[in-house]
Structures are given as C-alpha cells and as structure tokens.
Motif scaffolding. Structure first.
Motif, short mmCIF file in Angstrom:
data_model
loop_
_atom_site.label_atom_id
_atom_site.label_comp_id
_atom_site.label_asym_id
_atom_site.label_seq_id
_atom_site.Cartn_x
_atom_site.Cartn_y
_atom_site.Cartn_z
N VAL A 19 -3.25 -2.30 3.31
CA VAL A 19 -2.88 -3.66 3.40
C VAL A 19 -1.31 -3.78 3.04
CG1 VAL A 19 -3.27 -5.98 2.48
CG2 VAL A 19 -5.20 -4.25 2.82
N CYS A 20 -0.79 -4.63 4.13
CA CYS A 20 0.79 -4.76 3.66
C CYS A 20 0.98 -6.12 2.71
CB CYS A 20 1.53 -4.91 4.87
SG CYS A 20 3.44 -5.39 4.72
N ARG A 21 1.47 -5.69 1.56
CA ARG A 21 1.71 -6.74 0.58
C ARG A 21 2.86 -7.80 0.98
NH1 ARG A 21 1.76 -2.31 -3.20
NH2 ARG A 21 -0.31 -2.34 -4.33
N ASN A 22 3.42 -7.33 2.04
CA ASN A 22 4.70 -8.27 2.37
C ASN A 22 4.03 -9.25 3.38
OD1 ASN A 22 7.55 -8.72 2.43
ND2 ASN A 22 7.44 -8.01 4.69
N CYS A 23 3.45 -8.84 4.34
CA CYS A 23 3.07 -9.71 5.44
C CYS A 23 1.42 -9.82 5.68
CB CYS A 23 3.54 -9.33 7.00
SG CYS A 23 2.71 -7.75 7.40
N GLY A 24 0.66 -8.97 4.97
CA GLY A 24 -0.67 -9.20 4.95
C GLY A 24 -1.58 -8.27 5.88
N ALA A 36 3.25 -3.71 11.34
CA ALA A 36 3.49 -5.35 11.78
C ALA A 36 4.97 -5.53 11.51
CB ALA A 36 2.46 -6.12 10.94
N CYS A 37 5.34 -5.42 10.09
CA CYS A 37 6.74 -5.99 9.83
C CYS A 37 7.55 -5.00 9.09
CB CYS A 37 6.31 -6.97 8.49
SG CYS A 37 6.16 -6.02 7.00
N GLY A 38 7.18 -3.76 9.20
CA GLY A 38 8.32 -2.50 9.03
C GLY A 38 8.48 -2.23 7.46
ZN LIG Z 1 3.79 -6.05 6.81
#
Ligand SMILES: [Zn+2]
Length: 120
Positions: A19-24, A36-38
């Motif tokens: 799970v990306c803590r930046n974009c979810g 998704a967001c790099g």
């Molecule tokens: Zn992300």
C-alpha cells in the motif's frame, strides 16, 4: 527500504501486498516504487486475508512445462481481493466470474502456490 517480510513466493503461506502511504494505491507485484504515483519510500507491506471475488477465469488445457503437465487442466483465475488489489492464482475448475472465494495453499510444480476455492 525497510526489510520485506516473507510471503508465499519465499515459502511462507501468506499473501502480501503493498500500500502506498503517499497516494493510497495498492499493488500485488512488489516494486520498489508505487506504480500509481512513483513514490519510492512510502510503500507499506500488508498481509491479505485471502478473500476475494473472481474477476476472470481461464482453464489451461496445455502444459507450459513438463513440471505442470501432471496438473492439466487447471484453472487460472484473476481475483479482486477484499483489500482492493487484483491477483492471479490457481483455483477450482468450476469457478466462475463473480464467485466469492478464499485462498489456501497447494503444491504446484514443485512449489506451494495460492489456490482459490469457492466460499460455501
Ligand atoms: Zn502512490
């Protein structure tokens, strides 16, 4: 990067996802970055419950390798997990799109792999 906990690809009967803590965004295939967001340093490792819904299923009738020949025909399914990521795995031959499923682990061609069964 923090140390990665072992999952079924390393012999532990657990399905993990990131799970990306930046974009979810959630991703099944491990990467060092968020697809998704790099973001490169914001990925958390979570353990999946193994529960999901069949998104697609296809019966494999021809063995790709000698090791898999003993298993044909076998069903390969795409499952949308309750956690929100999609994964490919083995499953029961009679699984259909929309079936609710739960993963267990079975031996396949020399390793132990996730295998989905219909929730009764
Ligand atoms: Zn992300």
């Amino acid at each position: 990067m923090s140390e990665r906990p072992a999952d079924w690809t390393r012999g532990v009967e657990v399905i993990r996802y990131q799970v990306c803590r930046n974009c979810g965004a959630k991703q099944y295939f491990r990467r060092n970055f968020c697809a998704a967001c790099g973001a490169t340093d914001r990925l958390a490792e979570n353990q999946a419950s193994g529960e999901g819904t069949v998104y697609a299923a296809s019966l494999v009738a021809r063995a790709a390798t000698p090791e898999t020949r003993a298993h044909v025909p076998y069903n390969i399914v795409l499952v949308d997990t309750v956690e929100g990521f999609r994964m490919m795995a083995h499953g029961d031959k009679d699984l259909a799109i929309g079936d609710r499923v739960m993963a267990r682990f079975v031996p396949f061609a020399g390793r132990v792999v996730p295998y989905f069964e219909k929730i009764k």
